[in-house]
Design a protein around this motif. Sequence first.
Motif, mmCIF file in Angstrom:
data_model
loop_
_atom_site.group_PDB
_atom_site.id
_atom_site.type_symbol
_atom_site.label_atom_id
_atom_site.label_comp_id
_atom_site.label_asym_id
_atom_site.label_seq_id
_atom_site.Cartn_x
_atom_site.Cartn_y
_atom_site.Cartn_z
ATOM 1 N N TYR A 178 0.840 -1.209 0.000
ATOM 2 C CA TYR A 178 0.000 0.000 0.000
ATOM 3 C C TYR A 178 0.871 1.254 0.000
ATOM 4 C CZ TYR A 178 -2.937 3.758 1.827
ATOM 5 O OH TYR A 178 -3.567 4.975 2.016
ATOM 6 N N PHE A 179 1.851 1.269 0.884
ATOM 7 C CA PHE A 179 2.685 2.472 0.999
ATOM 8 C C PHE A 179 3.577 2.669 -0.232
ATOM 9 C CE2 PHE A 179 1.914 1.748 5.638
ATOM 10 C CZ PHE A 179 1.165 2.900 5.828
ATOM 11 N N GLU A 180 4.000 1.556 -0.838
ATOM 12 C CA GLU A 180 4.856 1.657 -2.030
ATOM 13 C C GLU A 180 4.083 2.292 -3.187
ATOM 14 O OE1 GLU A 180 4.653 -0.975 -0.084
ATOM 15 O OE2 GLU A 180 6.698 -1.273 0.622
ATOM 16 N N PHE A 185 1.357 4.151 -2.853
ATOM 17 C CA PHE A 185 0.569 5.331 -2.448
ATOM 18 C C PHE A 185 1.094 6.604 -3.133
ATOM 19 C CE2 PHE A 185 -0.256 9.042 0.204
ATOM 20 C CZ PHE A 185 -1.613 8.942 0.408
ATOM 21 N N THR A 186 0.232 7.264 -3.846
ATOM 22 C CA THR A 186 0.600 8.540 -4.482
ATOM 23 C C THR A 186 -0.541 9.545 -4.278
ATOM 24 O OG1 THR A 186 -0.296 7.746 -6.549
ATOM 25 C CG2 THR A 186 2.109 7.656 -6.334
#
Lengths: 154, 182
Positions: free
Chosen positions: A44-46, A48-49
């Motif tokens: 998710y964090f990778e 996330f934009t």
Amino acid sequence: MIETKNISKLSGYRLPEDYLDNFNVENIGHDNSQSGGFKVPESYFESFTVTPPKPSKIVYLYNYKSIAVAAVLIVISCTMLINLISLHKTNESLDFSKIDKEQLYDYIEDELYLDHDLYINNADKPSPSSTPNFSEDDVLDYLDDSSIEQLIDY
Amino acid sequence: MEIQDEIELIKQLCSEKHKHIAFSKLVEIFKEKLYWHIRYILKSHEDTDDVLQNTFIKVYKNIDDFKGDSRLYTWMYRIARNESITFLNNRAKRLKITNEELQEQVLNNLESDVYFEADEIKLKLQKAISSLPEKQREVFQLRYFEEMKYQEMSELLQTSESALKSNYHHASKKVEEYLKKN
């Protein structure tokens, strides 16, 4: 297999190609045991934009600032106008005692085409009823012959 | 993040030329911290994702108004917190229920949430936290889960450090009692 700058060549140790580029420590992120049981979808964090919003091309003709400025200007001009009118009114209030008598006569004479002597000085003049009695001879002297004839005809 | 780096980042964010790149950098640095901060308030991953997006967009739009009275992350945390509270209030209003009823509903949904470890103890802990008064709940979450320093917490919540310590102490005791009883 690659040789790295950080390890002495004499050691004989070598690393698999792209090993350091792809190296990551698993589970180094937030520890789930400490997160109170909350989990996050995989990567998710990778992924996330945030797409920043594009500047709006709409030009607002009536923004709040200009409306506020216009309102203030209107209020100020209205107040000034009211003050001006009231000031003007007080100046114009009629005070007959201040009017010069001569001016008043002139006005009546000029504007109303009246002979002020007739009206204003009348009080000082004797009334027609109180005119002195003329004698009959005086009247006859005054009237010429033709006039007398005319009177007789009537 | 060091103060000097922070000042440089703010400068870049305020310049039209570097704004976009600086913003990507800002997102990279703070996304995870802010995510967890919001998640502990909202509990649902989907809601957190929405609010996190809104938080960053608000930061992007209002960075010119940032006066530097506090650290950048404190300012961002404050935006995230306000956005989360507004989100909860709006939802409660939409569902025509009180905030307490909404908290109860969120906890009930947690049991079937795929992004929550359906562990009985963890669920109990969440229930215990939800039973706390608002201020104590906030302080407990910041300290226990986010391991935030009292000094930072004081700046964020505009409360003295001693008051925060007292809040945390009382909250811990209440959570402990709740877990013992249930």
